[in-house]
Write a protein that holds these residues in place. Structure first.
Motif, PDB file in Angstrom:
ATOM      1  N   THR A   1       2.090 -14.156 -11.126  1.00 14.06           N
ATOM      2  CA  THR A   1       1.135 -14.888 -10.285  1.00 14.06           C
ATOM      3  C   THR A   1       0.882 -14.163  -8.971  1.00 14.06           C
ATOM      4  O   THR A   1       0.009 -14.563  -8.196  1.00 14.06           O
ATOM      5  CB  THR A   1       1.646 -16.307  -9.977  1.00 14.06           C
ATOM      6  OG1 THR A   1       2.852 -16.220  -9.192  1.00 14.06           O
ATOM      7  CG2 THR A   1       1.922 -17.076 -11.252  1.00 14.06           C
ATOM      8  N   SER A   2       1.649 -13.105  -8.711  1.00 13.20           N
ATOM      9  CA  SER A   2       1.514 -12.343  -7.473  1.00 13.20           C
ATOM     10  C   SER A   2       0.460 -11.252  -7.626  1.00 13.20           C
ATOM     11  O   SER A   2       0.498 -10.456  -8.571  1.00 13.20           O
ATOM     12  CB  SER A   2       2.870 -11.713  -7.109  1.00 13.20           C
ATOM     13  OG  SER A   2       2.720 -10.677  -6.165  1.00 13.20           O
ATOM     14  N   LEU A   3      -0.455 -11.193  -6.689  1.00 20.40           N
ATOM     15  CA  LEU A   3      -1.479 -10.149  -6.722  1.00 20.40           C
ATOM     16  C   LEU A   3      -0.837  -8.768  -6.641  1.00 20.40           C
ATOM     17  O   LEU A   3      -1.306  -7.814  -7.279  1.00 20.40           O
ATOM     18  CB  LEU A   3      -2.466 -10.330  -5.571  1.00 20.40           C
ATOM     19  CG  LEU A   3      -3.588 -11.355  -5.774  1.00 20.40           C
ATOM     20  CD1 LEU A   3      -4.459 -11.429  -4.541  1.00 20.40           C
ATOM     21  CD2 LEU A   3      -4.425 -10.993  -6.992  1.00 20.40           C
ATOM     22  N   GLU A   4       0.219  -8.664  -5.865  1.00 21.69           N
ATOM     23  CA  GLU A   4       0.897  -7.382  -5.734  1.00 21.69           C
ATOM     24  C   GLU A   4       1.416  -6.898  -7.083  1.00 21.69           C
ATOM     25  O   GLU A   4       1.274  -5.719  -7.444  1.00 21.69           O
ATOM     26  CB  GLU A   4       2.041  -7.502  -4.729  1.00 21.69           C
ATOM     27  CG  GLU A   4       2.772  -6.192  -4.472  1.00 21.69           C
ATOM     28  CD  GLU A   4       3.889  -6.336  -3.460  1.00 21.69           C
ATOM     29  OE1 GLU A   4       4.638  -5.362  -3.260  1.00 21.69           O
ATOM     30  OE2 GLU A   4       4.021  -7.433  -2.860  1.00 21.69           O
ATOM     31  N   THR A   5       2.033  -7.822  -7.845  1.00 23.32           N
ATOM     32  CA  THR A   5       2.557  -7.456  -9.162  1.00 23.32           C
ATOM     33  C   THR A   5       1.420  -7.104 -10.115  1.00 23.32           C
ATOM     34  O   THR A   5       1.497  -6.123 -10.871  1.00 23.32           O
ATOM     35  CB  THR A   5       3.390  -8.617  -9.757  1.00 23.32           C
ATOM     36  OG1 THR A   5       4.465  -8.920  -8.866  1.00 23.32           O
ATOM     37  CG2 THR A   5       3.946  -8.238 -11.121  1.00 23.32           C
ATOM     38  N   LEU A   6       0.349  -7.887 -10.102  1.00 22.43           N
ATOM     39  CA  LEU A   6      -0.783  -7.606 -10.974  1.00 22.43           C
ATOM     40  C   LEU A   6      -1.431  -6.266 -10.635  1.00 22.43           C
ATOM     41  O   LEU A   6      -1.848  -5.520 -11.526  1.00 22.43           O
ATOM     42  CB  LEU A   6      -1.812  -8.734 -10.882  1.00 22.43           C
ATOM     43  CG  LEU A   6      -1.412 -10.084 -11.503  1.00 22.43           C
ATOM     44  CD1 LEU A   6      -2.483 -11.129 -11.234  1.00 22.43           C
ATOM     45  CD2 LEU A   6      -1.171  -9.947 -13.010  1.00 22.43           C
ATOM     46  N   GLU A   7      -1.503  -5.967  -9.365  1.00 22.43           N
ATOM     47  CA  GLU A   7      -2.065  -4.670  -8.968  1.00 22.43           C
ATOM     48  C   GLU A   7      -1.169  -3.524  -9.412  1.00 22.43           C
ATOM     49  O   GLU A   7      -1.641  -2.468  -9.831  1.00 22.43           O
ATOM     50  CB  GLU A   7      -2.280  -4.657  -7.457  1.00 22.43           C
ATOM     51  CG  GLU A   7      -3.457  -5.529  -7.012  1.00 22.43           C
ATOM     52  CD  GLU A   7      -3.515  -5.728  -5.504  1.00 22.43           C
ATOM     53  OE1 GLU A   7      -2.544  -5.331  -4.824  1.00 22.43           O
ATOM     54  OE2 GLU A   7      -4.517  -6.287  -5.027  1.00 22.43           O
ATOM     55  N   GLU A   8       0.158  -3.739  -9.341  1.00 17.16           N
ATOM     56  CA  GLU A   8       1.087  -2.722  -9.846  1.00 17.16           C
ATOM     57  C   GLU A   8       0.890  -2.510 -11.347  1.00 17.16           C
ATOM     58  O   GLU A   8       1.017  -1.388 -11.859  1.00 17.16           O
ATOM     59  CB  GLU A   8       2.524  -3.153  -9.562  1.00 17.16           C
ATOM     60  CG  GLU A   8       3.571  -2.131 -10.009  1.00 17.16           C
ATOM     61  CD  GLU A   8       4.993  -2.617  -9.790  1.00 17.16           C
ATOM     62  OE1 GLU A   8       5.925  -1.921 -10.243  1.00 17.16           O
ATOM     63  OE2 GLU A   8       5.183  -3.708  -9.201  1.00 17.16           O
ATOM     64  N   ALA A   9       0.530  -3.586 -12.041  1.00 19.52           N
ATOM     65  CA  ALA A   9       0.289  -3.497 -13.483  1.00 19.52           C
ATOM     66  C   ALA A   9      -1.075  -2.903 -13.813  1.00 19.52           C
ATOM     67  O   ALA A   9      -1.381  -2.651 -14.986  1.00 19.52           O
ATOM     68  CB  ALA A   9       0.425  -4.883 -14.120  1.00 19.52           C
ATOM     69  N   GLY A  10      -1.903  -2.693 -12.798  1.00 14.46           N
ATOM     70  CA  GLY A  10      -3.216  -2.096 -13.017  1.00 14.46           C
ATOM     71  C   GLY A  10      -4.271  -3.087 -13.450  1.00 14.46           C
ATOM     72  O   GLY A  10      -5.113  -2.785 -14.303  1.00 14.46           O
ATOM     73  N   VAL A  11      -4.253  -4.287 -12.855  1.00 16.94           N
ATOM     74  CA  VAL A  11      -5.209  -5.315 -13.266  1.00 16.94           C
ATOM     75  C   VAL A  11      -6.647  -4.888 -13.003  1.00 16.94           C
ATOM     76  O   VAL A  11      -7.578  -5.340 -13.701  1.00 16.94           O
ATOM     77  CB  VAL A  11      -4.886  -6.661 -12.558  1.00 16.94           C
ATOM     78  CG1 VAL A  11      -5.186  -6.582 -11.064  1.00 16.94           C
ATOM     79  CG2 VAL A  11      -5.628  -7.814 -13.213  1.00 16.94           C
ATOM     80  N   ASP A  12      -6.872  -4.003 -12.028  1.00 12.75           N
ATOM     81  CA  ASP A  12      -8.231  -3.559 -11.734  1.00 12.75           C
ATOM     82  C   ASP A  12      -8.801  -2.694 -12.849  1.00 12.75           C
ATOM     83  O   ASP A  12     -10.017  -2.490 -12.938  1.00 12.75           O
ATOM     84  CB  ASP A  12      -8.265  -2.784 -10.412  1.00 12.75           C
ATOM     85  CG  ASP A  12      -7.315  -1.601 -10.409  1.00 12.75           C
ATOM     86  OD1 ASP A  12      -6.222  -1.706 -10.986  1.00 12.75           O
ATOM     87  OD2 ASP A  12      -7.678  -0.558  -9.838  1.00 12.75           O
ATOM     88  N   ARG A  13      -7.918  -2.186 -13.727  1.00 14.44           N
ATOM     89  CA  ARG A  13      -8.359  -1.373 -14.873  1.00 14.44           C
ATOM     90  C   ARG A  13      -8.155  -2.084 -16.205  1.00 14.44           C
ATOM     91  O   ARG A  13      -8.395  -1.507 -17.259  1.00 14.44           O
ATOM     92  CB  ARG A  13      -7.580  -0.050 -14.879  1.00 14.44           C
ATOM     93  CG  ARG A  13      -7.891   0.850 -13.695  1.00 14.44           C
ATOM     94  CD  ARG A  13      -7.007   2.081 -13.671  1.00 14.44           C
ATOM     95  NE  ARG A  13      -5.649   1.786 -13.225  1.00 14.44           N
ATOM     96  CZ  ARG A  13      -4.556   1.978 -13.940  1.00 14.44           C
ATOM     97  NH1 ARG A  13      -4.641   2.472 -15.161  1.00 14.44           N
ATOM     98  NH2 ARG A  13      -3.364   1.697 -13.441  1.00 14.44           N
TER      99      ARG A  13
END
Length: 445
Positions: free
Chosen positions: A52-64
């Motif tokens: 649920t954390s944006l930081e974690t999702l960004e680490e996972a590459g959610v933008d791609r």
């Protein structure tokens, strides 16, 4: 395709394992042991963190990411994960939930909560139970092409009428295709002269009438229309939804629930179901209420151990057919080995429903069989398909071994495939494929 799976429990790990060979998969979980297991057992990138954390999702590459699948055991967490992913980019989001209330809300507003597709585990499990119950002797049932085509898997016990027969001798039904025999975990593509042995599993594809006719030839158990008594043990959400769906089929089941308040609640919500307040693991209760006269007993209690006990008690007193909900996937084979007729794992049926969205655009539906040894796909034929405009006999030699074209629908009508059948653009083709060749089938068709 880049897929982020949040939650590495049974559903998430099943999804990740299935997708890992063809997609770039990232798995996120808060449990370090699960993350370590995923890292060393599957070809995925596993990240320890809060989905649920944006930081974690960004680490996972959610933008791609092309897809985000939220499959934790918390409905609220899964919904928040999808909403958070949508704030970064626009991946296709899938949320697994248990509460039907969330599903109903989502259905009333497309894209609500930032969720593109929502899977309700309890409802989907109940639907699976009722489908299997509708075909005597079936271990697995799925529908394709809007319900026009049925796929079913049947066990062949010692003494079965078809044990020892060839496929040609057993195939006495119009609009039925013998897609496969599963023997000792291996897939056998049958020919007319292939002998069916005891302990085989037979996969057939065809119209509901033909599949049900075949089911009746295996075991004289009654169909739902003929069933005099159906008993559901457990009034939780799965038990309640199962009873509701049986009512929709014109069946008036009995439901056993121990908790007084819950029993009263489901009795008020189920007008055609007789709700009994009792402990369903009590054999004296079973005898007193003549459960032995039931055609089907569904065990949907809150633990695998209770469901096993209830099912075995039902078998001991003479119930013909038992279906049990099994939360722990490793117990499925055990349940069926000790006498439960069908064990249904909610996590597996949920994973199957989610996985179909990862297939290509023209793959309409998918069913996974026998611990992922084979799949049944529904494919809409486009101009690039090898089948488009061609006779089946001209295409099959170019397909890999382990493939059977089981059914075709055109404008909602079933066509039984034969060698001379010409497949047209826009047809829906139901194909059985060994898991080893699934990629080649997907590419060709």
């Amino acid at each position: 395709m880049r897929v982020i799976v949040v939650g590495a429990g049974e559903v998430g790990s099943t999804i990740a394992a299935t997708l890992a060979s063809d997609h770039e998969v990232v798995v996120v979980d808060t449990d370090s042991e699960r993350v370590e297991t995923m890292t060393y057992s599957h070809d995925v990138l596993a990240i320890e963190g809060d989905g649920t954390s944006l930081e974690t999702l960004e680490e996972a590459g959610v933008d791609r990411a092309d897809m985000v699948i939220a499959s934790t055991d918390s409905d609220e967490t899964n919904i928040v994960v999808c909403g958070a992913a949508k704030t970064v980019d626009d991946p296709f989001t899938i949320a697994r939930v248990k509460k039907t209330d969330y599903l109903r809300t989502w259905e009333h507003s497309e894209g609500a909560f930032g969720v593109d597709f929502m899977v309700c585990t309890d409802l989907h499990t109940a639907e699976t139970i009722v489908q299997i119950a509708g075909l005597p002797g079936a271990r697995d049932v799925d529908t394709f092409a809007g319900g026009v085509v049925y796929m079913a898997e049947f066990s062949v016990p010692e003494g079965s009428p078809i044990a020892g027969q060839t496929v040609s001798e057993a195939d006495r039904f119009e609009s039925l295709t013998f897609a496969a025999i599963i023997r000792d975990g291996d897939v056998v593509i049958p020919q007319g002269g292939t002998a069916i042995a005891p302990d085989d599993a037979v996969v057939v594809i065809g119209s509901f009438e033909s599949v049900r006719g075949f089911a009746g030839s295996l075991a004289p158990a009654p169909t739902l229309e003929e069933a005099n008594e159906v008993v559901i043990v457990g009034g939780g959400e799965i038990g309640y939804q199962t009873a509701r769906l049986f009512e929709a089929e014109g069946i008036s089941p009995r439901l056993v629930e121990r908790d007084h308040d819950r029993a009263r609640e489901v009795a008020e919500r189920l007008p055609d179901t007789l709700v009994l307040e009792s402990d369903a693991t009590d054999i004296d209760f079973f005898m007193r209420e003549h459960v032995d006269e039931s055609d089907i007993v569904v065990a949907a209690l809150d633990s695998d151990e209770k469901n096993l006990l209830a099912s075995l008690l039902a078998k001991r007193i003479g119930v013909d057919r038992t279906l049990a909900v099994v939360e722990f996937g490793d117990y499925v084979d055990l349940f069926e080995a000790v006498g439960v007729d069908v064990a249904v794992n909610p996590r597996v049926v949920t994973a199957e429903e989610i996985i179909r969205f990862t297939y290509r655009e023209h793959t309409e539906n998918v069913a996974i069989l026998e611990a992922d040894c084979a799949e049944v796909l529904e494919i809409e034929v486009d101009p690039d398909s090898a089948l488009a405009g061609n006779r089946i006999r001209d295409v099959v030699p170019d397909l890999p071994d382990g493939v059977v074209i089981g059914a075709i629908t055109r404008d909602g009508e079933l066509i039984t495939p034969r060698g001379d059948t010409v497949v047209e653009r826009g047809d829906h083709v139901v194909v059985f494929a060994d898991i080893e060749v699934i990629d080649a089938v997907d590419d060709a068709l």
